[in-house]
Write a protein that holds these residues in place. Structure first.
Motif, PDB file in Angstrom:
ATOM      1  N   GLY A  35       0.911  -1.155  -0.132  1.00 31.54           N
ATOM      2  CA  GLY A  35       0.063   0.019   0.095  1.00 31.54           C
ATOM      3  C   GLY A  35       0.959   1.167   0.179  1.00 31.54           C
ATOM      4  N   ALA A  36       2.284   1.316  -0.234  1.00 32.09           N
ATOM      5  CA  ALA A  36       2.799   2.290   0.083  1.00 32.09           C
ATOM      6  C   ALA A  36       3.488   2.591  -1.216  1.00 32.09           C
ATOM      7  CB  ALA A  36       4.186   2.186   1.056  1.00 32.09           C
ATOM      8  N   VAL A  37       3.592   4.072  -1.478  1.00 37.55           N
ATOM      9  CA  VAL A  37       4.354   4.409  -2.849  1.00 37.55           C
ATOM     10  C   VAL A  37       5.512   5.358  -2.196  1.00 37.55           C
ATOM     11  CG1 VAL A  37       3.831   5.908  -4.778  1.00 37.55           C
ATOM     12  CG2 VAL A  37       2.076   4.493  -4.075  1.00 37.55           C
ATOM     13  N   SER A  38       6.560   5.469  -3.092  1.00 37.17           N
ATOM     14  CA  SER A  38       7.582   6.246  -2.591  1.00 37.17           C
ATOM     15  C   SER A  38       8.246   6.812  -3.829  1.00 37.17           C
ATOM     16  CB  SER A  38       8.791   5.440  -1.869  1.00 37.17           C
ATOM     17  OG  SER A  38       9.101   4.539  -2.694  1.00 37.17           O
ATOM     18  N   ILE A  39       8.554   8.098  -3.882  1.00 37.99           N
ATOM     19  CA  ILE A  39       9.299   8.714  -4.804  1.00 37.99           C
ATOM     20  C   ILE A  39      10.490   9.278  -4.256  1.00 37.99           C
ATOM     21  CG2 ILE A  39       9.030  10.662  -6.821  1.00 37.99           C
ATOM     22  CD1 ILE A  39       6.102  10.133  -4.591  1.00 37.99           C
ATOM     23  N   ALA A  40      11.728   9.191  -5.108  1.00 33.64           N
ATOM     24  CA  ALA A  40      12.856   9.577  -4.820  1.00 33.64           C
ATOM     25  C   ALA A  40      13.930  10.343  -5.827  1.00 33.64           C
ATOM     26  CB  ALA A  40      13.799   8.685  -3.838  1.00 33.64           C
ATOM     27  N   ALA A  41      14.591  11.312  -5.179  1.00 34.50           N
ATOM     28  CA  ALA A  41      15.550  11.959  -6.311  1.00 34.50           C
ATOM     29  C   ALA A  41      16.791  11.917  -5.555  1.00 34.50           C
ATOM     30  CB  ALA A  41      14.982  13.090  -6.505  1.00 34.50           C
ATOM     31  N   PRO A  42      18.094  11.779  -6.573  1.00 30.54           N
ATOM     32  CA  PRO A  42      19.108  11.819  -5.817  1.00 30.54           C
ATOM     33  C   PRO A  42      19.794  13.175  -5.791  1.00 30.54           C
ATOM     34  CG  PRO A  42      19.357  11.520  -8.407  1.00 30.54           C
ATOM     35  CD  PRO A  42      17.837  11.428  -7.984  1.00 30.54           C
ATOM     36  N   PHE A  43      20.752  13.349  -4.673  1.00 29.58           N
ATOM     37  CA  PHE A  43      21.563  14.609  -4.808  1.00 29.58           C
ATOM     38  C   PHE A  43      23.111  14.101  -4.883  1.00 29.58           C
ATOM     39  CE2 PHE A  43      20.954  13.223  -0.335  1.00 29.58           C
ATOM     40  CZ  PHE A  43      22.146  13.351   0.221  1.00 29.58           C
ATOM     41  N   PHE A  44      23.842  15.396  -5.230  1.00 32.65           N
ATOM     42  CA  PHE A  44      25.394  15.048  -5.536  1.00 32.65           C
ATOM     43  C   PHE A  44      26.343  15.811  -5.041  1.00 32.65           C
ATOM     44  CE2 PHE A  44      22.341  13.920  -9.063  1.00 32.65           C
ATOM     45  CZ  PHE A  44      22.906  13.029  -9.776  1.00 32.65           C
ATOM     46  N   ASN A  45      27.413  15.404  -4.777  1.00 30.23           N
ATOM     47  CA  ASN A  45      28.392  16.166  -4.124  1.00 30.23           C
ATOM     48  C   ASN A  45      29.129  17.047  -4.825  1.00 30.23           C
ATOM     49  OD1 ASN A  45      30.461  14.574  -5.281  1.00 30.23           O
ATOM     50  ND2 ASN A  45      30.723  13.210  -3.887  1.00 30.23           N
ATOM     51  N   SER A  46      30.280  17.838  -4.417  1.00 33.42           N
ATOM     52  CA  SER A  46      30.981  18.917  -5.226  1.00 33.42           C
ATOM     53  C   SER A  46      31.836  18.281  -6.233  1.00 33.42           C
ATOM     54  CB  SER A  46      31.914  19.568  -4.505  1.00 33.42           C
ATOM     55  OG  SER A  46      33.037  18.778  -3.761  1.00 33.42           O
ATOM     56  N   GLY A  47      32.083  17.058  -6.405  1.00 36.06           N
ATOM     57  CA  GLY A  47      32.733  16.366  -7.494  1.00 36.06           C
ATOM     58  C   GLY A  47      31.774  15.567  -8.406  1.00 36.06           C
ATOM     59  N   GLY A  48      30.358  15.650  -8.002  1.00 39.54           N
ATOM     60  CA  GLY A  48      29.297  15.274  -9.494  1.00 39.54           C
ATOM     61  C   GLY A  48      28.948  13.982  -8.803  1.00 39.54           C
ATOM     62  N   GLN A  49      29.603  13.322  -7.758  1.00 38.14           N
ATOM     63  CA  GLN A  49      29.238  11.772  -7.620  1.00 38.14           C
ATOM     64  C   GLN A  49      27.923  11.834  -6.578  1.00 38.14           C
ATOM     65  OE1 GLN A  49      32.589  12.945  -6.645  1.00 38.14           O
ATOM     66  NE2 GLN A  49      33.260  12.123  -8.590  1.00 38.14           N
TER      67      GLN A  49
ATOM     68  N   LEU B 194      18.995  21.931  -5.193  1.00 39.21           N
ATOM     69  CA  LEU B 194      19.444  23.043  -4.246  1.00 39.21           C
ATOM     70  C   LEU B 194      20.496  22.539  -3.181  1.00 39.21           C
ATOM     71  CD1 LEU B 194      16.119  25.136  -3.495  1.00 39.21           C
ATOM     72  CD2 LEU B 194      18.124  25.693  -4.749  1.00 39.21           C
ATOM     73  N   LEU B 195      20.127  21.147  -2.735  1.00 35.75           N
ATOM     74  CA  LEU B 195      20.869  20.361  -1.755  1.00 35.75           C
ATOM     75  C   LEU B 195      22.335  20.128  -2.383  1.00 35.75           C
ATOM     76  CD1 LEU B 195      21.543  19.311   0.946  1.00 35.75           C
ATOM     77  CD2 LEU B 195      20.310  17.183   0.138  1.00 35.75           C
ATOM     78  N   SER B 196      22.255  19.776  -3.787  1.00 34.77           N
ATOM     79  CA  SER B 196      23.609  19.396  -4.469  1.00 34.77           C
ATOM     80  C   SER B 196      24.300  20.747  -4.394  1.00 34.77           C
ATOM     81  CB  SER B 196      23.361  19.028  -6.035  1.00 34.77           C
ATOM     82  OG  SER B 196      22.566  17.751  -5.782  1.00 34.77           O
ATOM     83  N   GLU B 197      23.852  21.941  -4.814  1.00 38.78           N
ATOM     84  CA  GLU B 197      24.410  22.991  -4.835  1.00 38.78           C
ATOM     85  C   GLU B 197      25.126  23.392  -3.548  1.00 38.78           C
ATOM     86  OE1 GLU B 197      21.441  25.744  -6.700  1.00 38.78           O
ATOM     87  OE2 GLU B 197      21.831  25.074  -8.621  1.00 38.78           O
ATOM     88  N   ALA B 198      24.317  23.331  -2.508  1.00 32.21           N
ATOM     89  CA  ALA B 198      24.848  23.499  -0.984  1.00 32.21           C
ATOM     90  C   ALA B 198      26.153  22.721  -0.774  1.00 32.21           C
ATOM     91  CB  ALA B 198      23.669  23.213  -0.041  1.00 32.21           C
ATOM     92  N   LEU B 199      25.970  21.507  -1.360  1.00 32.32           N
ATOM     93  CA  LEU B 199      27.192  20.482  -1.113  1.00 32.32           C
ATOM     94  C   LEU B 199      28.334  21.103  -2.029  1.00 32.32           C
ATOM     95  CD1 LEU B 199      25.293  17.215  -0.828  1.00 32.32           C
ATOM     96  CD2 LEU B 199      26.642  18.674   1.215  1.00 32.32           C
TER      97      LEU B 199
END
Length: 252
Positions: A196-210, A242-247
């Motif tokens: 019954g659960a649905v999840s949606i997720a997106a990645p974030f990246f560090n300063s090196g692009g990983q 935005l989180l990736s940019e903060a990193l």
């Protein structure tokens, strides 16, 4: 006179920073000629600043023609900055906005080899909700929050097979799912781990692009239909960017 000298010093700092910011992960070595095309400086001013930056360890040079690259002083600052990072604190504004806009459980995950772990969670306050809690650990091949990470990892078919050992995953279809995740920018799972659960997720990246982790939204299928999933996926893309940019990530 003192004001003019201060203004000149500030301009010199601005110009020196422009030189340092001209370097990228792909263009980590640049000649003076290449730098002239990237910064608005005269040749004499450029060489004077290059000399100063090299003397202070922010640049090093070698070769013929002479090529410049970032020096050990930059590495020192990077180490100090990285040591001061608190991912939970940096992600709080993004998680809070997602939580307020969706009303569903929002969580932050980081990869740990064949697993991914929840390091922050804002639980849904509605009676029908899904939450796992900080410290929750799950195999990285299962669920949207793991797939959002795996889609951007440089992983061999052999390692993927090892990660999936003991599951009923169809690896051919799974590889197609990873490709779909990359095309959309976010992963989706429907009743994959919890009924019954649905999840949606997106990645974030560090300063090196990983890829450094993922942010997920979790809710019941009764509330998260296809249009809602698309809307939340687009919200995730904005906030994880935005989180990736903060990193420290630039230009992804």
């Amino acid at each position: 006179m003192a004001t003019e000298k201060t203004s000149d010093n500030v301009r010199a700092v601005d110009r020196a920073l422009d030189i340092l910011m001209a370097f990228t992960a792909t263009d980590y070595e640049l000649t003076a000629g290449q730098l002239l095309k990237r910064v608005d400086l005269s040749r004499p001013t450029l060489y004077r600043l290059l000399y100063t930056l090299e003397q202070s360890g922010f640049l090093v040079s070698s070769g013929e023609p002479q090529k410049f690259r970032l020096g050990p002083a930059v590495a020192h600052l990077s180490h100090v900055w990285t040591s001061s990072l608190d991912l939970n604190e940096m992600a709080k504004p993004m998680l809070r906005r997602l939580w307020e806009k969706t009303g569903e459980t929002v969580a932050l995950f980081i990869p740990q080899g064949a697993y991914r772990s929840c390091i922050s969670e804002l639980p849904c306050t509605q009676p029908l909700s899904f939450k796992r809690g900080v410290g929750y650990r799950e195999r990285i091949v299962l669920g949207a929050s793991g797939r959002a990470i795996l889609a951007y990892l440089d992983i061999t078919p052999e390692l993927l097979k090892e990660y999936a050992a003991g599951t009923k995953l169809d690896l051919k279809k799974y590889a197609e799912d990873l490709q779909s995740t990359r095309e959309r920018g976010y992963a989706i799972s429907n009743q994959e781990i919890i009924q019954g659960a649905v999840s949606i997720a997106a990645p974030f990246f560090n300063s090196g692009g990983q890829v450094a982790g993922s942010v997920g939204i979790f809710g019941p299928s009764a509330r998260l239909d296809a249009s809602q999933v698309k809307e939340y996926g687009e919200l995730l893309i904005v906030e994880t960017k935005l989180l990736s940019e903060a990193l420290g990530l630039r230009g992804k």
